[in-house]
Enzyme design. Structure first.
Site, PDB file in Angstrom:
ATOM      1  CE  LYS A 223      -5.490  19.043   4.768  1.00 20.35           C
ATOM      2  NZ  LYS A 223      -6.154  19.319   3.584  1.00 20.35           N
ATOM      3  CD  GLU A 297      -0.757   5.577  -2.092  1.00 17.59           C
ATOM      4  OE1 GLU A 297      -0.155   5.782  -3.252  1.00 17.59           O
ATOM      5  OE2 GLU A 297      -1.952   5.277  -1.969  1.00 17.59           O
ATOM      6  CB  CYS A 331      -2.489   6.640  -6.508  1.00 18.72           C
ATOM      7  SG  CYS A 331      -3.182   5.459  -5.590  1.00 18.72           S
ATOM      8  CD  GLU A 428      -0.790  10.669  -9.989  1.00 18.68           C
ATOM      9  OE1 GLU A 428      -0.247  11.397  -9.708  1.00 18.68           O
ATOM     10  OE2 GLU A 428      -1.003   9.445  -9.829  1.00 18.68           O
TER      11      GLU A 428
HETATM   12  P1  NDP Z   1      -2.116  17.378  -3.016  1.00 21.01           P
HETATM   13  O1  NDP Z   1      -0.905  16.464  -2.963  1.00 21.01           O
HETATM   14  O2  NDP Z   1      -1.927  18.853  -2.865  1.00 21.01           O
HETATM   15  O3  NDP Z   1      -3.264  17.037  -1.974  1.00 21.01           O
HETATM   16  C1  NDP Z   1      -3.305  15.872  -0.799  1.00 21.01           C
HETATM   17  C2  NDP Z   1      -3.438  16.511   0.523  1.00 21.01           C
HETATM   18  O4  NDP Z   1      -2.246  17.064   0.935  1.00 21.01           O
HETATM   19  C3  NDP Z   1      -4.561  17.267   0.628  1.00 21.01           C
HETATM   20  O5  NDP Z   1      -5.326  16.664   1.779  1.00 21.01           O
HETATM   21  C4  NDP Z   1      -4.052  18.588   0.728  1.00 21.01           C
HETATM   22  O6  NDP Z   1      -4.971  19.713   1.076  1.00 21.01           O
HETATM   23  C5  NDP Z   1      -2.890  18.464   1.470  1.00 21.01           C
HETATM   24  N1  NDP Z   1      -1.744  19.388   1.254  1.00 21.01           N
HETATM   25  C6  NDP Z   1      -1.346  20.113   0.328  1.00 21.01           C
HETATM   26  N2  NDP Z   1      -0.295  20.868   0.327  1.00 21.01           N
HETATM   27  C7  NDP Z   1       0.355  20.406   1.541  1.00 21.01           C
HETATM   28  C8  NDP Z   1       1.357  20.517   2.218  1.00 21.01           C
HETATM   29  N3  NDP Z   1       2.523  21.448   2.025  1.00 21.01           N
HETATM   30  N4  NDP Z   1       1.610  19.892   3.543  1.00 21.01           N
HETATM   31  C9  NDP Z   1       0.777  19.248   3.762  1.00 21.01           C
HETATM   32  N5  NDP Z   1      -0.455  18.881   3.257  1.00 21.01           N
HETATM   33  C10 NDP Z   1      -0.808  19.496   2.241  1.00 21.01           C
HETATM   34  O7  NDP Z   1      -3.007  16.881  -4.302  1.00 21.01           O
HETATM   35  P2  NDP Z   1      -3.704  17.758  -5.031  1.00 21.01           P
HETATM   36  O8  NDP Z   1      -5.167  17.533  -4.415  1.00 21.01           O
HETATM   37  O9  NDP Z   1      -3.558  18.924  -5.152  1.00 21.01           O
HETATM   38  O10 NDP Z   1      -4.021  17.085  -6.320  1.00 21.01           O
HETATM   39  C11 NDP Z   1      -2.856  17.365  -7.381  1.00 21.01           C
HETATM   40  C12 NDP Z   1      -2.356  16.191  -8.181  1.00 21.01           C
HETATM   41  O11 NDP Z   1      -1.837  15.196  -7.296  1.00 21.01           O
HETATM   42  C13 NDP Z   1      -3.388  15.436  -8.804  1.00 21.01           C
HETATM   43  O12 NDP Z   1      -3.462  15.965 -10.140  1.00 21.01           O
HETATM   44  C14 NDP Z   1      -2.770  13.952  -9.040  1.00 21.01           C
HETATM   45  O13 NDP Z   1      -1.968  14.085 -10.253  1.00 21.01           O
HETATM   46  C15 NDP Z   1      -2.114  13.920  -7.918  1.00 21.01           C
HETATM   47  N6  NDP Z   1      -2.711  13.318  -6.502  1.00 21.01           N
HETATM   48  C16 NDP Z   1      -2.464  11.960  -6.342  1.00 21.01           C
HETATM   49  C17 NDP Z   1      -2.987  11.112  -5.535  1.00 21.01           C
HETATM   50  C18 NDP Z   1      -2.652   9.791  -5.228  1.00 21.01           C
HETATM   51  O14 NDP Z   1      -3.259   9.055  -4.363  1.00 21.01           O
HETATM   52  N7  NDP Z   1      -1.463   9.450  -5.455  1.00 21.01           N
HETATM   53  C19 NDP Z   1      -4.315  11.770  -4.661  1.00 21.01           C
HETATM   54  C20 NDP Z   1      -4.396  13.095  -5.007  1.00 21.01           C
HETATM   55  C21 NDP Z   1      -3.969  13.848  -6.060  1.00 21.01           C
HETATM   56  P3  NDP Z   1      -5.781  20.089   0.218  1.00 21.01           P
HETATM   57  O15 NDP Z   1      -6.968  19.345  -0.398  1.00 21.01           O
HETATM   58  O16 NDP Z   1      -6.527  21.414   1.000  1.00 21.01           O
HETATM   59  O17 NDP Z   1      -5.184  21.148  -0.975  1.00 21.01           O
END
Ligand code: NDP
Length: 517
Positions: A223, A297, A331, A428
């Site tokens: 996904k 992660e 990250c 973050e």
């Molecule tokens: P999320 O953790 O919400 O998204 C990561 C993935 O998980 C996306 O594919 C998202 O879908 C999906 N997702 C969201 N909710 C669920 C759920 N309940 N169960 C399973 N999968 C889910 O990150 P965001 O994109 O909302 O970013 C928010 C914050 O997270 C950022 O500001 C940053 O601080 C952090 N982040 C950290 C990352 C890292 O690599 N450590 C990467 C991305 C974000 P969808 O995109 O459709 O919401």
């Protein structure tokens, strides 16, 4: 294109940045149109945009299930946009529960009937084919990634796509050698892997998830993030071209509810997630007690530690790379600069001069260093945290450059006078924002570096090898870089402690996450 960068003082550098932005905006194509001040010689880059024509984006994309593209069962779609312009790129199917059921069922059938029984040497051939296709179509992937994500083309071209191909090559090599990987004489795959990835490195995260899973004999349902689905769908096309048996890889586009339905599906044996700590915790709760294997992660707030004996210019490059690479949407970004007090003023001064040479603008321009923020939501979050930084008393410096009128943009920003209790030192930000803190002794550096709920990465800049070894043992971080930053290799494990998650990706350790060991 003319080379060289005009700068001898922060002020001049700032003008360079202003002019660069003006060039990008006007699309005038020539640095010679900029007026030089008397006695000042101007060296500028002319625009060098990568052609969009190498990519053909369809108006609509379906889900990739059982080897074919199909609409969502309930017909729902959503738009994906170019964050640099807000221009809609395509509409993409939004997978619901029925699609998750179909994809997991296709993955189960492929696992039982084809992929798991197949000799590792045969599985390897498919992975090598995918890797070669990624290389052959690298330009197309790079342009598509920059369009959908907003990252500079030089990063998608030189980092994301080559590393994604390298992951497939690397794990292809393991597929027929699993019994020699140190996990016993006959390590077994887990079954169907449900994999949820974020938007910061869309193709690379797909490769990090798919390559080890497939090499180990699992089948996958992936996904991608809602804002960056396009390269995962192009990768699905590559899987088709490589002749991958139907159902071995399935791609379900959609929002968080699609991800939630996937990870909690009873037909999934293994869950792998990269993203925010908040969603990681939700997933851990959903998976608890089900017997599913889980790797997470998650976020980070890494310390990049600069000692007074560090080679300053080298350290400055490492600081810039650490936090401004990929707009800070990383990250493991070095978002907390810990600098020894005796050199703090010098380091901050040189850092600002260096930042003044960065070019912010069109992600498809090969000269661009700082691209667009991936979404309005993310921009809002960065704005909120930087405002909190100012309100709490830290001093803000932002690159004085002109931001494009459309799209989502944030200038490279440095906060000094940051204390450990400030939100910008603890949370973050996931944007191009650096918080500078100081320390006097190595012991103080350790205490401050470890004063975080995260534990993903850290950087050390010093001339002394013994200090690097001493410090690396004391830092609670999964990855510690010494006199470099943000180096990645498929053979090297990556992952965190504490709120940064658990499990490792990459290397032999990355295989363990997909084997019954
Ligand atoms: P999320 O953790 O919400 O998204 C990561 C993935 O998980 C996306 O594919 C998202 O879908 C999906 N997702 C969201 N909710 C669920 C759920 N309940 N169960 C399973 N999968 C889910 O990150 P965001 O994109 O909302 O970013 C928010 C914050 O997270 C950022 O500001 C940053 O601080 C952090 N982040 C950290 C990352 C890292 O690599 N450590 C990467 C991305 C974000 P969808 O995109 O459709 O919401």
């Amino acid at each position: 294109m003319s080379g060289g960068k005009a700068r001898s003082s922060p002020d001049k550098g700032a003008r360079t940045a202003d002019r660069s932005a003006a060039l990008h905006d006007s699309g005038s194509g020539s640095g010679s149109e900029l007026a030089a001040e008397p006695g000042e010689s101007i060296w500028q880059y002319a625009p060098a945009p990568e052609s969009r024509d190498v990519v053909s984006i369809a108006p609509e994309y379906g889900l990739f299930v059982a080897g074919t593209f199909r609409p969502a069962a309930d017909g729902r779609t959503f738009a994906t946009i170019n964050p640099a312009t807000e221009e809609p790129l395509a509409r993409v199917a939004a997978a619901g529960q029925a699609d998750v059921d179909a994809a997991v069922s296709a993955a189960r059938t492929a696992y039982e009937q084809v992929w798991q029984p197949m000799p590792g040497s045969e599985r390897a051939k498919y992975l090598y084919r995918i890797a070669r296709q990624l290389q052959e179509r690298a330009r197309e992937f790079a342009v598509l990634e920059s369009l959908d994500n907003g990252k500079p083309i030089k990063e998608s071209r030189d980092v994301d796509i080559p590393l994604a191909a390298a992951h497939f090559f690397y794990y292809a090599g393991w597929a027929d050698k699993l019994e020699h990987a140190g996990f016993g004489p006959d390590p077994r795959p887990l079954g169907v892997a449900g994999q949820v990835i974020p938007w910061n490195f869309p193709l690379l995260m797909a490769a990090w998830k798919l390559a080890p899973a497939l090499a180990a004999g699992n089948t996958c349902v992936l996904k991608p993030a809602e804002t960056t689905p396009l390269t995962a769908l192009l990768l699905a096309e590559v899987c088709q071209e490589a002749g991958l048996p139907p159902g071995v890889v399935n791609v379900l586009t959609g929002a968080g509810d699609t991800g939630a339905a996937l990870v909690s599906h009873p037909g999934v044996n293994k869950v792998a997630f990269t993203g925010s700590t908040e969603v990681g915790k939700e997933i851990a709760r959903a998976v608890a007690g089900t017997g599913k294997k889980l790797t997470l992660e998650l976020g980070g707030k890494a310390a990049n530690i600069v000692f007074d004996d560090a080679p300053v210019e080298q350290a400055i490059e490492g600081i810039v790379n650490g936090i401004f690479f990929n707009q800070g949407h990383v990250c493991c970004a070095g978002s907390r600069l810990l600098v020894q007090e005796s050199v703090a003023d010098t380091v901050v001064d040189r850092l600002q001069r260096r930042l003044a040479t960065l070019r912010l603008g069109d992600p498809l321009d090969k000269n661009t260093d700082i691209g667009a923020i991936n979404s309005r939501e993310q921009l809002d979050k960065i704005n909120e945290l930087t405002q909190a930084g100012e309100a709490e008393g830290a001093q803000r410096w932002s690159l004085p450059c002109q931001l494009p009128e459309r799209g989502f943009w944030f200038p490279p920003t440095v906060f000094t006078g940051v204390s450990q209790s400030h939100r910008i030192a603890r949370e973050e930000i996931f944007g191009p924002v650096l918080s500078v803190l100081t320390f006097r002794t190595p012991d103080e550096a350790v205490v401050k570096a470890n004063n975080t709920p995260y534990g993903l990465s850290a950087g050390i800049w010093t001339d002394k090898g013994s200090r690097i070894l001493w410090l690396a043992q004391k830092l609670r971080a999964g990855v510690v870089w010494a006199n470099t930053y943000n180096r990645f290799d498929p053979a090297s494990p990556f992952g965190g402690y504490q709120e940064s998650g658990y499990g490792r990706e990459g290397g032999r350790h990355g295989l363990a996450a997909y084997l019954n060991v």
